[in-house]
Motif scaffolding. Structure first.
Motif, short mmCIF file in Angstrom:
data_model
loop_
_atom_site.label_atom_id
_atom_site.label_comp_id
_atom_site.label_asym_id
_atom_site.label_seq_id
_atom_site.Cartn_x
_atom_site.Cartn_y
_atom_site.Cartn_z
N THR A 5 9.10 2.19 5.91
CA THR A 5 8.37 0.97 5.61
C THR A 5 7.26 1.27 4.61
N LYS A 6 7.23 0.50 3.51
CA LYS A 6 6.13 0.64 2.56
C LYS A 6 4.86 0.08 3.20
N ILE A 7 3.73 0.67 2.87
CA ILE A 7 2.46 0.25 3.46
C ILE A 7 1.47 -0.08 2.36
N LYS A 8 0.81 -1.23 2.49
CA LYS A 8 -0.27 -1.62 1.60
C LYS A 8 -1.55 -1.70 2.41
N ILE A 9 -2.57 -1.00 1.96
CA ILE A 9 -3.90 -1.16 2.53
C ILE A 9 -4.65 -2.11 1.62
N GLY A 10 -4.94 -3.31 2.11
CA GLY A 10 -5.56 -4.33 1.29
C GLY A 10 -7.05 -4.45 1.51
N SER A 11 -7.71 -5.12 0.58
CA SER A 11 -9.15 -5.42 0.68
C SER A 11 -9.99 -4.17 0.90
N VAL A 12 -9.65 -3.11 0.19
CA VAL A 12 -10.42 -1.86 0.30
C VAL A 12 -11.74 -2.02 -0.44
N SER A 13 -12.83 -1.65 0.21
CA SER A 13 -14.14 -1.83 -0.41
C SER A 13 -15.00 -0.57 -0.36
N ASN A 14 -14.40 0.55 0.08
CA ASN A 14 -15.19 1.78 0.17
C ASN A 14 -14.29 2.99 -0.05
N LEU A 15 -14.92 4.11 -0.39
CA LEU A 15 -14.18 5.33 -0.71
C LEU A 15 -13.51 5.91 0.53
N THR A 16 -14.09 5.72 1.72
CA THR A 16 -13.49 6.27 2.94
C THR A 16 -12.10 5.71 3.17
N ASP A 17 -11.97 4.38 3.11
CA ASP A 17 -10.65 3.76 3.29
C ASP A 17 -9.69 4.17 2.18
N ALA A 18 -10.19 4.22 0.95
CA ALA A 18 -9.32 4.55 -0.18
C ALA A 18 -8.79 5.98 -0.08
N ARG A 19 -9.66 6.92 0.25
CA ARG A 19 -9.21 8.31 0.37
C ARG A 19 -8.27 8.48 1.55
N PHE A 20 -8.55 7.79 2.65
CA PHE A 20 -7.66 7.87 3.79
C PHE A 20 -6.28 7.31 3.42
N ALA A 21 -6.26 6.16 2.77
CA ALA A 21 -4.98 5.54 2.40
C ALA A 21 -4.18 6.47 1.49
N ALA A 22 -4.84 7.07 0.51
CA ALA A 22 -4.14 7.97 -0.39
C ALA A 22 -3.59 9.18 0.35
N SER A 23 -4.32 9.67 1.35
CA SER A 23 -3.87 10.84 2.11
C SER A 23 -2.64 10.53 2.96
N GLN A 24 -2.41 9.25 3.24
CA GLN A 24 -1.28 8.84 4.08
C GLN A 24 -0.05 8.43 3.27
N ASP A 25 -0.09 8.65 1.96
CA ASP A 25 1.05 8.32 1.11
C ASP A 25 1.43 6.85 1.18
N VAL A 26 0.45 5.95 1.29
CA VAL A 26 0.76 4.52 1.28
C VAL A 26 1.25 4.14 -0.12
N SER A 27 1.92 3.00 -0.21
CA SER A 27 2.48 2.58 -1.50
C SER A 27 1.45 1.88 -2.38
N TRP A 28 0.58 1.07 -1.76
CA TRP A 28 -0.40 0.30 -2.53
C TRP A 28 -1.77 0.37 -1.88
N ILE A 29 -2.80 0.35 -2.71
CA ILE A 29 -4.18 0.15 -2.27
C ILE A 29 -4.71 -1.05 -3.03
N GLY A 30 -5.18 -2.07 -2.29
CA GLY A 30 -5.64 -3.30 -2.92
C GLY A 30 -7.15 -3.44 -2.91
N PHE A 31 -7.68 -4.01 -3.99
CA PHE A 31 -9.10 -4.30 -4.12
C PHE A 31 -9.26 -5.79 -4.38
N ASN A 32 -10.10 -6.45 -3.59
CA ASN A 32 -10.26 -7.89 -3.67
C ASN A 32 -11.36 -8.24 -4.67
N PHE A 33 -10.97 -8.86 -5.77
CA PHE A 33 -11.91 -9.20 -6.83
C PHE A 33 -12.25 -10.69 -6.86
#
Length: 199
Positions: A5-33
């Motif tokens: 299953t592909k995973i998207k972590i959406g509405s990321v607003s901090n480096l902690t979530d972003a680094r965690f998501a990247a470490s888990q090989d997720v497919s997408w990281i979203g930023f809400n603009f």
């Protein structure tokens, strides 16, 4: 054998979530603009986060179709994925070199099916979906459907996993203080759907 299953972590607003998501090989990281959103992130802050991570595709999330603003931010950040609400008129005339995630309301599936020129490469994101609704969808939609898990109860997640969804979305959260955030909720869902937790 089921596909991961592909995973998207959406509405990321901090480096902690972003680094965690990247470490888990997720497919997408979203930023809400979208400036009127609770999870809004300033493009300059997002640019600082992007410099620290690599691997996933980055998604610029918007709740509008203001192409000037969308273009300014994607060009500034070098982002090639955009998430926008469904609009028949906007999508019918979409000819930009960007990958699309189209957010749908429950009553908009028929409109998508009726479009002759809906972008074939676009993914669909559905919020507030139920297991019953997902079972009624044609396979052609389900193959590129991202299921947002915000309103799923824990017991329903197991049932959803059995249906092997193509992709899911989990939303990031707020740090309790700079650099400090509990990611256990994210890690439990990732482990459930992909069978391992990489941190």
């Amino acid at each position: 054998m089921s596909l991961p299953t592909k995973i998207k972590i959406g509405s990321v607003s901090n480096l902690t979530d972003a680094r965690f998501a990247a470490s888990q090989d997720v497919s997408w990281i979203g930023f809400n603009f979208s400036e009127n959103s609770e999870s809004y992130i300033n493009p300059v802050d997002a640019q600082g986060i992007l410099g620290w991570i690599s691997g996933p595709d980055f998604v610029a999330e918007f709740n509008h179709h203001n192409w000037d603003k969308i273009s300014d931010i994607t060009n500034l950040l070098g982002i090639s994925w955009v998430q926008i609400p469904f609009s028949n008129q906007f999508l019918a005339n979409f000819n930009h070199d960007l990958n699309l995630i189209v957010e749908l309301k429950l009553d908009e599936f028929d409109d998508v099916m009726d479009m002759d020129n809906f972008p074939s490469s676009a993914w669909l994101l559905i919020k507030n979906a139920s297991l019953g609704l997902l079972e009624t969808l044609p396979q052609s939609i389900f193959e590129k459907l991202i299921v947002d898990l915000s309103h799923f109860k824990n017991e329903d997640l197991e049932l959803l996993k059995e249906r092997n969804p193509s992709a899911i979305q989990i939303n990031g959260g707020i740090e309790t203080q700079p650099g400090l955030k509990d990611v256990s909720d994210l890690s439990e869902i990732i482990e459930l759907f992909n069978g391992e937790y990489l941190w």
